[in-house]
Design an enzyme around this catalytic site. Sequence first.
Site, PDB file in Angstrom:
ATOM      1  N   GLY A  28      22.143  58.086   9.657  1.00 21.27           N
ATOM      2  CA  GLY A  28      22.245  57.210  10.813  1.00 21.27           C
ATOM      3  C   GLY A  28      22.418  57.996  12.100  1.00 21.27           C
ATOM      4  CB  CYS A  29      21.532  57.171  15.588  1.00 22.81           C
ATOM      5  SG  CYS A  29      22.136  55.465  15.682  1.00 22.81           S
TER       6      CYS A  29
END
Length: 337
Positions: free
Chosen positions: A141-142
């Site tokens: 995920g970012c």
Amino acid sequence: MIKVGIIGGAGYTGGELIRLLINHPQAEIVFVNSKSNAGNLISFVHQDLIGETDLKFSNSLSFGEGRGEADIDVLFLCLGHGDSRKFLEENNIPDGIKVIDLANDFRLNQKSEIRNRKFIYGLPEINKTEIQSAQSIANPGCFATSIQLGLLPLAKANLLNEIYTTGITGSTGAGQKLAATSHFSWRANNIQAYKTLTHQHLGEIQQSLHQLQNSFPLAEENSEALSFVPWRGDFTRGIFISSTVTCKLTLAELNDLYKDFYKDTAFTFVSDEPIFLKQVVNTNKAVIYLEKVGTKLVVHSALDNLLKGASGQAVQNMNLMFGLEETTGLKLKATGF
């Protein structure tokens, strides 16, 4: 040439992936699937690509060697969270096709398998060797990528206890589908905390920290070891994180620790000067800066949520899986002004 298929190409991550792969010297996009845009030109949806591709979105799938559009080497899944698992349950992807999932469906070890596939967590800074031999990758995920990169050297040195972190992200992190908090009139000149202490990336962050520091608990063991408050910002792309921990090492010792940890990585850099978001926007870089007052260490980290935080890292993983130079197709320029 690596033959590529993309599922879910109409959103922000799908569009960014298309932009990268169109200009990748060793990749060829065979098809881009989108149920909502089937038959439309890709440049009709991603309008900056006018003149760069004549491809149209498709809605048909027929996986297997010699079966036209699905005769591919790697399949990218740019679907909503939960939809990737459903897609793989409903579609029998041949073993010879590598899969890179950009959702959160397979990031946790206890959820990393489906049918005959075992997904490897695709953070090259700690799993490069495993990625190189993997058939399936769970792209991080970012927020998770940015927070982890700021903390991994401390975990490797067994220096982590309680962590307090906050971070701000641009509107593209919320996806392309309109919501009350993604409209321009709401975002402009505005800021808001959201998912306080409950963000969905907490599990994968603690999993990676536990991988390097066995004493650091997994989220299911102690959900309070990592306290995270994310913020919505009034800009389109980028993530800036500040993580606070207690540490007795001097700032000089910590800078040496970080620079040694990242000395052989392709895209993560430790700065001697304060960092800012424009250094990383439109690049696949992550930059880190350390500050210390007394026993408190603050680790700042920044990256582009659509590139190093999503599609850029996915291409980085593809490069590793196919034996290419890690930076191939990813030598992108930051937007300074």
